[in-house]
Design a protein around this motif. Structure first.
Motif, PDB file in Angstrom:
ATOM      1  N   SER A 186       0.578  -0.943   0.158  1.00 18.56           N
ATOM      2  CA  SER A 186       0.230   0.032  -0.509  1.00 18.56           C
ATOM      3  C   SER A 186       1.279   1.234   0.266  1.00 18.56           C
ATOM      4  CB  SER A 186      -0.860   0.282   1.065  1.00 18.56           C
ATOM      5  OG  SER A 186       0.070  -0.270   2.246  1.00 18.56           O
ATOM      6  N   THR A 188       2.754   2.419   2.650  1.00 19.01           N
ATOM      7  CA  THR A 188       2.803   2.930   3.921  1.00 19.01           C
ATOM      8  C   THR A 188       4.589   3.414   3.617  1.00 19.01           C
ATOM      9  OG1 THR A 188       1.569   1.999   4.148  1.00 19.01           O
ATOM     10  CG2 THR A 188       2.979   3.165   6.142  1.00 19.01           C
ATOM     11  N   HIS A 231      -6.468  -4.338  -0.630  1.00 23.57           N
ATOM     12  CA  HIS A 231      -5.830  -4.888  -0.002  1.00 23.57           C
ATOM     13  C   HIS A 231      -5.077  -6.059   0.301  1.00 23.57           C
ATOM     14  CE1 HIS A 231      -4.535  -3.490   4.195  1.00 23.57           C
ATOM     15  NE2 HIS A 231      -3.504  -3.515   3.180  1.00 23.57           N
ATOM     16  N   ALA A 323      -5.104  -9.366  13.680  1.00 20.56           N
ATOM     17  CA  ALA A 323      -4.663 -10.023  13.436  1.00 20.56           C
ATOM     18  C   ALA A 323      -3.200  -8.949  12.873  1.00 20.56           C
ATOM     19  CB  ALA A 323      -5.091 -10.329  12.396  1.00 20.56           C
ATOM     20  N   THR A 327       1.270  -7.680   2.852  1.00 23.70           N
ATOM     21  CA  THR A 327       1.293  -7.641   1.408  1.00 23.70           C
ATOM     22  C   THR A 327       2.128  -9.310   1.319  1.00 23.70           C
ATOM     23  OG1 THR A 327       1.140  -6.475   1.127  1.00 23.70           O
ATOM     24  CG2 THR A 327       0.665  -7.471  -0.703  1.00 23.70           C
ATOM     25  N   ASP A 416       9.033  -5.388  10.305  1.00 25.50           N
ATOM     26  CA  ASP A 416       9.055  -4.886  11.696  1.00 25.50           C
ATOM     27  C   ASP A 416       9.594  -5.137  12.683  1.00 25.50           C
ATOM     28  OD1 ASP A 416       6.458  -3.959  11.192  1.00 25.50           O
ATOM     29  OD2 ASP A 416       5.511  -6.019  11.048  1.00 25.50           O
ATOM     30  N   LYS A 522      -4.186   4.087   6.646  1.00 26.47           N
ATOM     31  CA  LYS A 522      -4.018   3.631   7.877  1.00 26.47           C
ATOM     32  C   LYS A 522      -3.428   4.776   7.940  1.00 26.47           C
ATOM     33  CE  LYS A 522      -1.462  -0.824   6.697  1.00 26.47           C
ATOM     34  NZ  LYS A 522      -0.544  -1.708   6.648  1.00 26.47           N
TER      35      LYS A 522
HETATM   36  P1  ADP Z   1       2.247  -1.230   3.937  1.00 24.96           P
HETATM   37  O1  ADP Z   1       3.677  -2.015   4.533  1.00 24.96           O
HETATM   38  O2  ADP Z   1       2.573  -0.434   2.644  1.00 24.96           O
HETATM   39  O3  ADP Z   1       1.135  -0.692   5.043  1.00 24.96           O
HETATM   40  P2  ADP Z   1       1.264  -3.761   3.945  1.00 24.96           P
HETATM   41  O4  ADP Z   1      -0.727  -3.242   4.513  1.00 24.96           O
HETATM   42  O5  ADP Z   1       1.450  -5.323   4.149  1.00 24.96           O
HETATM   43  O6  ADP Z   1       1.348  -2.888   3.504  1.00 24.96           O
HETATM   44  O7  ADP Z   1       1.178  -3.588   6.109  1.00 24.96           O
HETATM   45  C1  ADP Z   1       2.337  -4.091   6.386  1.00 24.96           C
HETATM   46  C2  ADP Z   1       2.601  -3.678   7.385  1.00 24.96           C
HETATM   47  O8  ADP Z   1       1.577  -3.485   8.163  1.00 24.96           O
HETATM   48  C3  ADP Z   1       3.406  -4.909   9.071  1.00 24.96           C
HETATM   49  O9  ADP Z   1       4.567  -4.860   8.351  1.00 24.96           O
HETATM   50  C4  ADP Z   1       2.581  -3.924  10.028  1.00 24.96           C
HETATM   51  O10 ADP Z   1       4.238  -3.359  10.281  1.00 24.96           O
HETATM   52  C5  ADP Z   1       2.010  -3.640   9.555  1.00 24.96           C
HETATM   53  N1  ADP Z   1       1.087  -4.186  10.833  1.00 24.96           N
HETATM   54  C6  ADP Z   1      -0.262  -5.504   9.962  1.00 24.96           C
HETATM   55  N2  ADP Z   1      -0.727  -5.273  10.773  1.00 24.96           N
HETATM   56  C7  ADP Z   1      -0.306  -4.870  12.492  1.00 24.96           C
HETATM   57  C8  ADP Z   1      -0.557  -4.639  13.776  1.00 24.96           C
HETATM   58  N3  ADP Z   1      -1.802  -5.612  14.272  1.00 24.96           N
HETATM   59  N4  ADP Z   1       0.424  -4.620  14.776  1.00 24.96           N
HETATM   60  C9  ADP Z   1       1.433  -3.689  13.949  1.00 24.96           C
HETATM   61  N5  ADP Z   1       1.426  -3.116  12.941  1.00 24.96           N
HETATM   62  C10 ADP Z   1       0.895  -4.181  11.823  1.00 24.96           C
END
Ligand code: ADP
Length: 542
Positions: A186, A188, A231, A323, A327, A416, A522
Motif C-alpha cells: 500500500s 505506507t 488490500h 491480526a 501483503t 517490523d 492506515k
Molecule cells: P504497507 O507496508 O504498505 O502498509 P501492508 O498492508 O502489507 O502494506 O503492511 C504490512 C505492515 O503493516 C506490517 O509489516 C506491520 O508494520 C503493519 N501491521 C499489520 N498488522 C499490524 C498489527 N496488528 N500491529 C502492528 N502493525 C501491523
C-alpha cells in the motif's frame, strides 16, 4: 522412500468447484446504490465461467495480467476466480492510489485488461492515455452513470460477459505454482512493490485461515470483508469464505460507519474484518444496535489500540480480534485468538493487545539488528522480525534477486521490530522506520499511540520522530481531539506521566483535525513527517 499419495495440484479452481457444489445455496450479498443483490455460490460459478469465456474471447494472453479496479462486489469476487482459473493473473488495483502510483503499477504489471466499476471510472479515465499496455477497459455498470470516456478500448461488461458461454475450467491449471494474483504494497513507507501469489500459496493460505487457531470460519458464518479486495490479497477472504462455505456480505461503495453498522445488523454478520480506522469510525454507533450474531471483529494492518478493543467489548460484548500480516504474506501472519492457558480478564486483555499467535504454516524468528543472531522468545527481548512459510513471498515481482528485504536463507525481513512470548504471541514494537531513536534507546510510537488513544478525549493519535540536537530523535504526538471536547498539551502530557517512562513522554503535542491516511486507511506517518519536517521541538534549544 517417497510417499505414495496422489500428486493433485492445489488450485483455486478446486476451491470454486467444491464450493459451488457443496455449498450451492450459500450467498454472496452485495450492497449497491439500489439495494442488496443476492447471488448463490452456484451463480458465482456460472458468472466465473462466463467471465472466463470473455477473457478468452478478448484474447488476453494465456498468462496475461488482468486488473480489477472495483469495490467489494459479487463481480469483483468472480474475477478472483475467472482470471486465475484460466491461467491469468489478477492484479487487484488500489482505487486509492495517487494517479502516478496507479499508472506506475498498471504499467509495471503490464495489465492487458481492466475490469472497472462504472462509479470508479472517473478516477481511471483521465489516466487511460498513460496506461499503454491496456487493450481492454471493461466497464461494470453499477448504476452510477459516470460518462464513458471516448476511448476505443472501452467495452461494457454486460455485453461482453452477460450472454457469454460458460467456459470449462476443469483441468486448465496443472501446475499449482502457476501465478494467480498480483498485489502491490500500500506504499505506507515507500513505493509500491509487487507480490505474486500462486494457486498453491492461496490454497494453503485459505486452509490456514480456516483453522481454529486463526479465524475458524465455517458454513454458519456470514462474513463482511470491509477490507478492500485490493488490500493485501483481500486478506484471503475471497478464497477462505468459499472454502469454508461462509456467506459473504459485500459492502460495495458504502464504507460509511452508519452504512456498515446497518449492514452488520440487517445481515446478521458473524465475522467482520477491516483496519483499525474503520472500527474506530463504527465504535460510537454501536450503542443500542442488535449485533448479537457477531462473534469476531477482525482488525489488522496497524496496531489495535486497547481502548478501541475495550470500547467494542463495552458496547456489544465482543472485543476486537487483532491480526498481523503483510501483503508479502498473503497476508496472514498471526491472530490474537486466546490459547486455553489464558483465562483471567487481565491476561485476556493483555493477549488481545498483542499482534497474535503465530499462525499454522508461518515460521517466525526475531534476530539482532546487527549480529543477525536469533533472540529468545521471552516476551521482552525485541529484534527484527523475520518470517517464512508457503504463502510468504521470496522475492518481489520483476526483481532479479531477492535483495535486502530477504535474509540470505530466504526468510522475509518484515521491517517490523517485535518480541515473541513463550506461548508464541507476537508483540509488534513498531515498524523499524517509525521507531523513535532517542539516545541509545528506542521509543515505540505504537505504545505511545496506544496510551494516548486511551485518553477519553482523544479520537486519534499518531506519534512521529523529529530530529533533536541532543538525543538524535524525540517524539512528537499528533492528536485529534474528540468532537465537543477540549484538551491541551499539558493536560495530555501530565496524564501520560504515570503510564509511560518519563523519557518516553513526547517533547511536544500538535492538535490536528485528522490524521492523514494511506491508500488502505492506515495512519500515514510518512505524510505527518513531511508536514512537520520543520517543526521545532521546544526542547531542541535546550
Ligand atoms: P504497507 O507496508 O504498505 O502498509 P501492508 O498492508 O502489507 O502494506 O503492511 C504490512 C505492515 O503493516 C506490517 O509489516 C506491520 O508494520 C503493519 N501491521 C499489520 N498488522 C499490524 C498489527 N496488528 N500491529 C502492528 N502493525 C501491523
Amino acid at each position: 522412500m517417497l510417499g505414495l499419495m496422489q500428486d493433485a495440484p492445489l488450485t483455486i479452481t478446486s476451491i470454486l468447484e467444491r464450493g459451488e457444489r457443496v455449498f450451492a445455496d450459500r450467498e454472496i450479498v452485495t450492497k449497491t446504490a439500489t439495494g442488496l443483490k443476492r447471488a448463490t455460490f452456484a451463480e458465482l460459478g456460472a458468472e466465473v465461467r462466463r467471465q472466463a469465456s470473455a477473457l478468452d474471447a478478448l484474447g488476453v494472453s494465456p498468462d496475461g495480467r488482468v486488473a480489477s479496479f472495483a469495490w467489494n462486489t459479487f463481480r469483483h469476487l468472480a474475477l478472483y476466480y475467472s482470471v486465475p482459473c484460466t491461467g491469468r493473473v489478477l492484479h487487484t488495483g488500489n482505487i486509492r492510489y495517487f494517479p502516478d502510483q496507479l499508472v506506475y503499477t498498471f504499467e509495471h504489471a503490464e495489465d492487458e485488461a481492466v475490469f472497472v466499476d462504472r462509479s470508479l471510472l472517473g478516477l481511471l479515465a483521465p489516466l487511460l492515455p498513460r496506461m499503454t499496455t491496456l487493450k481492454h477497459v471493461v466497464v461494470m455498470d453499477d448504476g452510477v452513470p459516470t460518462p464513458l470516456p471516448d476511448d476505443p478500448r472501452v467495452v461494457a461488461y454486460e455485453e461482453l460477459v452477460g450472454s457469454a458461454d460458460q467456459a470449462d475450467l476443469t483441468g486448465r491449471i496443472t501446475d499449482e505454482h502457476t501465478a494467480a494474483g498480483l498485489c502491490y504494497t500500500s506504499g505506507t513507507t515507500g513505493n509500491p512493490k509487487g507480490v505474486v501469489y500462486t494457486h498453491r500459496s492461496n490454497w494453503l493460505h485459505a486452509i490456514g485461515s480456516l483453522t481454529s487457531s486463526v479465524f475458524g470460519m465455517h458454513d454458519g458464518d456470514r462474513v463482511l470483508p470491509v477490507v478492500p479486495l485490493f488490500h493485501a490479497n483481500g486478506w484471503g477472504y475471497a478464497h477462505s469464505t468459499i472454502m469454508g462455505g461462509a456467506t459473504l456480505i459485500m459492502p460495495g461503495p458504502d464504507l460509511s460507519p452508519a452504512g456498515l453498522v446497518d449492514l452488520m445488523e440487517s445481515e446478521k454478520v458473524t465475522v467482520a474484518a477491516g483496519v483499525p480506522t474503520i472500527w474506530m469510525g463504527v465504535a460510537p454507533l454501536l450503542a443500542g444496535r442488535d449485533l448479537a450474531a457477531l462473534r469476531a471483529v477482525i482488525c489488522g494492518g496497524s496496531a489495535v489500540p486497547v481502548a478501541l478493543s475495550e470500547a467494542w467489548r463495552e458496547a456489544i460484548g465482543v472485543p476486537i480480534t487483532q491480526a498481523w500480516g503483510m501483503t508479502e504474506m498473503s497476508p496472514l501472519g498471526s491472530v490474537a485468538r486466546l490459547r486455553s492457558e489464558i483465562t483471567g480478564r487481565e491476561e485476556e486483555i493483555e493477549t488481545l493487545a498483542t499482534a497474535g499467535l503465530i499462525a499454522p504454516g508461518v515460521s517466525a524468528r526475531i534476530v539482532d539488528a546487527v549480529s543477525r543472531e536469533e533472540l529468545p522468545w521471552d516476551g521482552e527481548t525485541s529484534g527484527d522480525l523475520e518470517v517464512s512459510g508457503p504463502w510468504i513471498a521470496r522475492q518481489y515481482y520483476k526483481t532479479d534477486e531477492p535483495g535486502d528485504s530477504f535474509s540470505p536463507d530466504g526468510w522475509l525481513r518484515t521491517g517490523d521490530v517485535a518480541a515473541i512470548t513463550p506461548l508464541g504471541y507476537l508483540k509488534i514494537v513498531d515498524r523499524t522506520k517509525d521507531l523513535v531513536k532517542s539516545g541509545g534507546e528506542w521509543i515505540s510510537s505504537v505504545d505511545l499511540e496506544n496510551q494516548i488513544m486511551g485518553h477519553p478525549k482523544v479520537a486519534e493519535a499518531a506519534v512521529i520522530a523529529l530530529p533533536h540536537p541532543k538525543w538524535g530523535e524525540r517524539p512528537l504526538a499528533c492528536v485529534v481531539v474528540r468532537d465537543g471536547e477540549t484538551l491541551d498539551r499539558d493536560e495530555l502530557l501530565a496524564w501520560l506521566g504515570d503510564k509511560v517512562g518519563k523519557w518516553q513522554i513526547p517533547d511536544d503535542v500538535v492538535f490536528i483535525e485528522e490524521v492523514p491516511k494511506t491508500s488502505v486507511g492506515k495512519f500515514s506517518k510518512k505524510t505527518l513527517r513531511e508536514q512537520y519536517a520543520d517543526h521545532v521541538l521546544p526542547t531542541a534549544g535546550a
